[in-house]
Motif scaffolding. Structure first.
Motif: not given
Length: 83
Positions: A14-23
């Protein structure tokens, strides 16, 4: 979004961090490391490949593991099939 399970701690669903990747495509000065030029996908030179990785990665907010989303989804699918 699909159900996910951390393949490391095997308990977090249930507990996650979504890490956006912006190259940002850049050309660095070889001695100083300063950015000499920034590129857009339309202006890459022939020796600079465009980024082809995932747009985001997932971090388990319980143990800290960072992987591609598919790893968490496949682990959840595997353990739901075992029930």
């Amino acid at each position: 979004m699909e159900p996910m399970l951390c393949p490391n701690c095997k308990t977090n669903r249930t507990r996650f961090n979504l890490i956006e990747q912006r190259p940002v495509a850049v050309k660095l000065h070889p001695q100083t490391g300063e950015i000499e030029q920034e590129y857009t996908n339309d202006s890459l030179d022939p020796f600079h490949l465009p980024y082809r990785g995932p747009s985001y990665r997932v971090q388990c907010a319980a143990c800290g593991l960072i992987e591609n989303q598919e790893m968490f989804i496949k682990h959840a699918q595997h353990f739901s099939d075992m029930k």
